[in-house]
Enzyme design. Structure first.
Site, PDB file in Angstrom:
ATOM      1  N   GLY A  36       0.797  -1.217   0.000  1.00 60.85           N
ATOM      2  CA  GLY A  36       0.000   0.000   0.000  1.00 60.85           C
ATOM      3  C   GLY A  36       0.829   1.266   0.000  1.00 60.85           C
ATOM      4  N   ASP A  88       2.900  -2.743   8.298  1.00 63.61           N
ATOM      5  CA  ASP A  88       1.882  -2.611   7.254  1.00 63.61           C
ATOM      6  C   ASP A  88       0.951  -1.452   7.585  1.00 63.61           C
ATOM      7  OD1 ASP A  88       0.466  -3.156   4.959  1.00 63.61           O
ATOM      8  OD2 ASP A  88      -0.160  -5.174   5.559  1.00 63.61           O
ATOM      9  N   GLY A  89       0.206  -1.006   6.600  1.00 67.28           N
ATOM     10  CA  GLY A  89      -0.768   0.053   6.793  1.00 67.28           C
ATOM     11  C   GLY A  89      -2.127  -0.508   7.170  1.00 67.28           C
ATOM     12  N   ASP A  91      -6.641   0.420   6.478  1.00 64.10           N
ATOM     13  CA  ASP A  91      -7.680   1.263   5.913  1.00 64.10           C
ATOM     14  C   ASP A  91      -8.535   1.904   6.996  1.00 64.10           C
ATOM     15  OD1 ASP A  91      -6.925   0.526   3.271  1.00 64.10           O
ATOM     16  OD2 ASP A  91      -7.992  -1.357   3.534  1.00 64.10           O
ATOM     17  N   GLY A 102      -6.947  -4.291   3.371  1.00 58.48           N
ATOM     18  CA  GLY A 102      -7.208  -4.984   2.127  1.00 58.48           C
ATOM     19  C   GLY A 102      -7.632  -4.110   0.973  1.00 58.48           C
ATOM     20  N   GLY A 103      -7.437  -2.801   1.094  1.00 55.55           N
ATOM     21  CA  GLY A 103      -7.794  -1.930  -0.009  1.00 55.55           C
ATOM     22  C   GLY A 103      -7.086  -2.284  -1.299  1.00 55.55           C
ATOM     23  N   GLU A 110      -1.289 -10.461   3.905  1.00 53.93           N
ATOM     24  CA  GLU A 110      -0.917  -9.546   4.990  1.00 53.93           C
ATOM     25  C   GLU A 110      -1.245 -10.145   6.353  1.00 53.93           C
ATOM     26  OE1 GLU A 110      -1.528  -5.391   2.448  1.00 53.93           O
ATOM     27  OE2 GLU A 110      -3.130  -6.150   3.735  1.00 53.93           O
ATOM     28  N   LYS A 128      -7.402   7.570   8.945  1.00 53.63           N
ATOM     29  CA  LYS A 128      -7.756   6.153   9.059  1.00 53.63           C
ATOM     30  C   LYS A 128      -8.383   5.824  10.418  1.00 53.63           C
ATOM     31  CE  LYS A 128      -5.910   5.479   5.027  1.00 53.63           C
ATOM     32  NZ  LYS A 128      -6.790   5.345   3.840  1.00 53.63           N
TER      33      LYS A 128
END
Length: 224
Positions: A36, A88-89, A91, A102-103, A110, A128
């Site tokens: 992402g 990780d990022g 959403d 999961g965008g 992930e 977010k």
């Protein structure tokens, strides 16, 4: 790397660089790399540290290619059974640390990577943060029996839609979004997990999360 193009990019960079500078990420570690736009800021920050013997596992071909281009060593995840840290990022980030991810359609990988890591660090921006999780929740579905799986989800849980024209998951599966209410994320996660044909969903439980770094528009970082 070019300067941020927006305040949101400044927040992404701040969170990503704070994660990369973490002294707990050391020489010789195994690091899981998410997918992402926020992770895109993490990769060069991690590469600049020049850690010796650092090996990475990527959750998508795009992340793998970007990491390799920066000189990071990337290995297949079937070559190791555990990771020291994954970054990780997200959403959506709720106050209790429930996440929606999961965008970009890589949420199953992930989740596998996050679960295999001793520490899972989430990097995100202020936009977010949500009071409670809401639709959409990304889903990864097997092509085999797809119509039956869609019917089961619709009858048992509520509405969903396929991502028309969207690329498949990194493993070639179909990406959809669950559109129903989420009054109890744990109950929704359990119900989704019980449906055959559903490979993975984007609800991540708080127990998986070691730390959340929120990048602010002014360049500051706060921890949840």
């Amino acid at each position: 790397m070019a300067a941020p193009h927006s305040a949101n990019d400044a927040g992404k960079r701040a969170a990503a660089e704070a994660a990369a500078a973490d002294p707990e990420i050391r020489d010789g570690m195994m690091v899981g790399l998410g997918t992402g736009t926020t992770v895109a800021f993490f990769l060069p920050a991690l590469a600049r540290r020049g850690l010796a013997g650092l090996t990475c596992v990527a959750t998508s071909p795009a992340t793998e290619a970007a990491a390799r281009a920066l000189g990071l060593t990337v290995t297949a995840f079937d070559e190791t059974e555990r990771l020291d840290v994954a970054v990780d990022g997200a959403d959506q980030v709720a106050p209790d640390r429930w996440l929606v991810k999961g965008g970009h359609g890589a949420h199953t990988r992930e989740k596998v990577v996050a679960a295999a890591a001793d520490r899972f660090v989430v990097i995100a921006t202020e936009d977010k943060l949500v009071e409670r999780l809401r639709a959409p929740v990304p889903l990864e579905l097997l092509r085999f029996g797809l119509a039956s799986t869609l019917r089961a989800i619709g009858e048992q849980l509520g509405p969903l839609r396929l991502r028309d024209g969207a690329p498949p998951s990194p493993d070639g599966n179909v990406i959809a979004d669950y559109l129903g209410d989420l009054p109890e994320p744990a109950a929704a996660a359990a119900a989704l997990d019980a449906i055959p044909g559903l490979v993975g969903h984007g609800l991540f439980a708080p127990a998986m999360v070691a730390e959340v770094l929120i990048g602010e528009s002014g360049g500051g970082v706060r921890r949840l």
